[in-house]
Write a protein that holds these residues in place. Structure first.
Motif, PDB file in Angstrom:
ATOM      1  N   PHE A  10      15.266 -20.709 -17.380  1.00  0.00           N
ATOM      2  CA  PHE A  10      13.987 -20.223 -17.646  1.00  0.00           C
ATOM      3  C   PHE A  10      14.139 -18.667 -16.931  1.00  0.00           C
ATOM      4  N   LEU A  11      14.785 -18.394 -15.843  1.00  0.00           N
ATOM      5  CA  LEU A  11      14.486 -17.279 -15.081  1.00  0.00           C
ATOM      6  C   LEU A  11      15.672 -16.362 -15.663  1.00  0.00           C
ATOM      7  N   LEU A  12      16.729 -16.696 -16.386  1.00  0.00           N
ATOM      8  CA  LEU A  12      17.832 -16.084 -16.995  1.00  0.00           C
ATOM      9  C   LEU A  12      17.181 -15.338 -18.300  1.00  0.00           C
ATOM     10  N   LEU A  13      16.318 -16.308 -18.996  1.00  0.00           N
ATOM     11  CA  LEU A  13      15.776 -16.064 -20.209  1.00  0.00           C
ATOM     12  C   LEU A  13      14.447 -15.057 -19.925  1.00  0.00           C
ATOM     13  N   ALA A  14      13.698 -15.612 -19.229  1.00  0.00           N
ATOM     14  CA  ALA A  14      12.442 -14.704 -18.870  1.00  0.00           C
ATOM     15  C   ALA A  14      12.573 -13.475 -18.268  1.00  0.00           C
ATOM     16  N   LYS A  15      13.690 -12.963 -17.408  1.00  0.00           N
ATOM     17  CA  LYS A  15      13.657 -12.097 -16.715  1.00  0.00           C
ATOM     18  C   LYS A  15      14.736 -10.769 -17.429  1.00  0.00           C
ATOM     19  N   TRP A  16      15.481 -11.450 -18.257  1.00  0.00           N
ATOM     20  CA  TRP A  16      16.813 -10.434 -18.681  1.00  0.00           C
ATOM     21  C   TRP A  16      16.937 -10.741 -20.521  1.00  0.00           C
ATOM     22  N   VAL A  17      17.113 -11.828 -20.789  1.00  0.00           N
ATOM     23  CA  VAL A  17      17.445 -12.084 -22.063  1.00  0.00           C
ATOM     24  C   VAL A  17      16.405 -11.617 -23.070  1.00  0.00           C
ATOM     25  N   LEU A  18      15.003 -12.323 -22.814  1.00  0.00           N
ATOM     26  CA  LEU A  18      14.135 -12.204 -23.737  1.00  0.00           C
ATOM     27  C   LEU A  18      13.391 -10.680 -23.841  1.00  0.00           C
ATOM     28  N   PRO A  19      13.188 -10.135 -22.371  1.00  0.00           N
ATOM     29  CA  PRO A  19      12.788  -8.701 -22.439  1.00  0.00           C
ATOM     30  C   PRO A  19      13.745  -7.697 -23.175  1.00  0.00           C
ATOM     31  N   PHE A  20      15.028  -8.081 -23.019  1.00  0.00           N
ATOM     32  CA  PHE A  20      15.913  -6.959 -23.229  1.00  0.00           C
ATOM     33  C   PHE A  20      16.155  -7.050 -25.093  1.00  0.00           C
ATOM     34  N   TYR A  21      16.053  -8.156 -25.376  1.00  0.00           N
ATOM     35  CA  TYR A  21      16.327  -8.126 -26.878  1.00  0.00           C
ATOM     36  C   TYR A  21      14.931  -7.892 -27.755  1.00  0.00           C
ATOM     37  N   ILE A  22      13.716  -8.282 -27.275  1.00  0.00           N
ATOM     38  CA  ILE A  22      12.389  -8.061 -27.678  1.00  0.00           C
ATOM     39  C   ILE A  22      12.101  -6.746 -27.522  1.00  0.00           C
ATOM     40  N   LEU A  23      12.325  -6.040 -26.548  1.00  0.00           N
ATOM     41  CA  LEU A  23      12.010  -4.751 -26.365  1.00  0.00           C
ATOM     42  C   LEU A  23      12.756  -3.649 -26.769  1.00  0.00           C
ATOM     43  N   MET A  24      13.959  -4.079 -27.528  1.00  0.00           N
ATOM     44  CA  MET A  24      14.837  -3.139 -27.984  1.00  0.00           C
ATOM     45  C   MET A  24      14.379  -2.461 -29.335  1.00  0.00           C
ATOM     46  N   ASN A  25      13.412  -3.298 -29.847  1.00  0.00           N
ATOM     47  CA  ASN A  25      12.629  -2.669 -31.195  1.00  0.00           C
ATOM     48  C   ASN A  25      11.617  -1.789 -30.796  1.00  0.00           C
ATOM     49  N   GLN A  26      11.526  -0.502 -31.432  1.00  0.00           N
ATOM     50  CA  GLN A  26      10.818   0.561 -30.838  1.00  0.00           C
ATOM     51  C   GLN A  26       9.140   0.272 -31.310  1.00  0.00           C
ATOM     52  N   ILE A  28       7.923  -2.834 -31.570  1.00  0.00           N
ATOM     53  CA  ILE A  28       7.439  -3.838 -30.513  1.00  0.00           C
ATOM     54  C   ILE A  28       7.120  -2.844 -29.339  1.00  0.00           C
ATOM     55  N   ARG A  29       8.013  -2.094 -28.832  1.00  0.00           N
ATOM     56  CA  ARG A  29       7.951  -1.302 -27.527  1.00  0.00           C
ATOM     57  C   ARG A  29       6.789  -0.655 -27.261  1.00  0.00           C
ATOM     58  N   THR A  30       6.297  -0.140 -28.521  1.00  0.00           N
ATOM     59  CA  THR A  30       5.104   0.683 -28.594  1.00  0.00           C
ATOM     60  C   THR A  30       3.796  -0.197 -28.760  1.00  0.00           C
ATOM     61  N   ASN A  31       3.742  -1.441 -28.937  1.00  0.00           N
ATOM     62  CA  ASN A  31       2.789  -2.444 -29.384  1.00  0.00           C
ATOM     63  C   ASN A  31       2.359  -2.691 -27.705  1.00  0.00           C
ATOM     64  N   GLU A  32       0.947  -2.246 -27.619  1.00  0.00           N
ATOM     65  CA  GLU A  32       0.434  -2.710 -26.061  1.00  0.00           C
ATOM     66  C   GLU A  32       0.196  -4.162 -26.035  1.00  0.00           C
ATOM     67  N   LYS A  33      -0.280  -4.820 -26.882  1.00  0.00           N
ATOM     68  CA  LYS A  33      -0.412  -6.323 -26.726  1.00  0.00           C
ATOM     69  C   LYS A  33       0.946  -7.199 -26.467  1.00  0.00           C
ATOM     70  N   MET A  34       1.928  -6.460 -27.084  1.00  0.00           N
ATOM     71  CA  MET A  34       3.191  -7.290 -26.743  1.00  0.00           C
ATOM     72  C   MET A  34       3.933  -6.952 -25.319  1.00  0.00           C
ATOM     73  N   LEU A  35       3.766  -5.545 -24.922  1.00  0.00           N
ATOM     74  CA  LEU A  35       3.861  -4.875 -23.645  1.00  0.00           C
ATOM     75  C   LEU A  35       3.146  -5.923 -22.359  1.00  0.00           C
ATOM     76  N   ILE A  36       2.128  -6.125 -22.801  1.00  0.00           N
ATOM     77  CA  ILE A  36       1.069  -7.066 -21.859  1.00  0.00           C
ATOM     78  C   ILE A  36       1.789  -8.200 -21.793  1.00  0.00           C
ATOM     79  N   ILE A  37       2.122  -8.880 -22.774  1.00  0.00           N
ATOM     80  CA  ILE A  37       2.673 -10.311 -22.756  1.00  0.00           C
ATOM     81  C   ILE A  37       4.062 -10.353 -22.214  1.00  0.00           C
ATOM     82  N   MET A  38       5.025  -9.403 -22.358  1.00  0.00           N
ATOM     83  CA  MET A  38       6.093  -9.362 -21.865  1.00  0.00           C
ATOM     84  C   MET A  38       6.254  -9.072 -20.406  1.00  0.00           C
TER      85      MET A  38
END
Length: 110
Positions: A10-26, A28-38
């Motif tokens: 869980f820690l591997l996915l939640a602290k590195w894998v998911l944030p890295f891949y999800i926030l690669m897209n600009q 998504i990176r500029t969506n305030e709701k997604m930033l709050i969730i991440m």
């Protein structure tokens, strides 16, 4: 994998894998709701990481906290929220007079 091994995954996915891949897209990176969730996911995973460092030496198998431990956590969270709110109400959170500020808010920082 069992018990504390699931915590590691869980820690591997939640602290590195998911944030890295999800926030690669600009977009998504500029969506305030997604930033709050991440950021909420990362903060929870960081708290859980500290929990994982302390609890395995005390309990060999996975341990679910009881109401006293959860109450203490919520109490400290409330005190932190109160102090952070007081501090942020007295100090500006954005740089005043920065000529590049509007461009960075618009996403033109790369």
């Amino acid at each position: 994998v069992g018990g504390w091994g699931y915590v590691f995954l869980f820690l591997l996915l939640a602290k590195w894998v998911l944030p890295f891949y999800i926030l690669m897209n600009q977009k998504i990176r500029t969506n305030e709701k997604m930033l709050i969730i991440m950021s909420s996911l990362i903060l929870f995973a960081d708290w859980f990481d500290c929990y994982w460092m302390v609890m395995p030496p005390i309990h060999a198998s996975f341990y679910v906290p009881n109401w006293v431990e959860l109450g203490m956590f919520l109490g400290f969270l409330g005190i932190f929220g109160l102090l952070a709110t007081r501090y942020l109400s007295k100090h500006p959170t954005v740089p005043v007079g920065d000529p590049k500020f509007l461009g960075s808010v618009a996403g033109r920082y790369l």
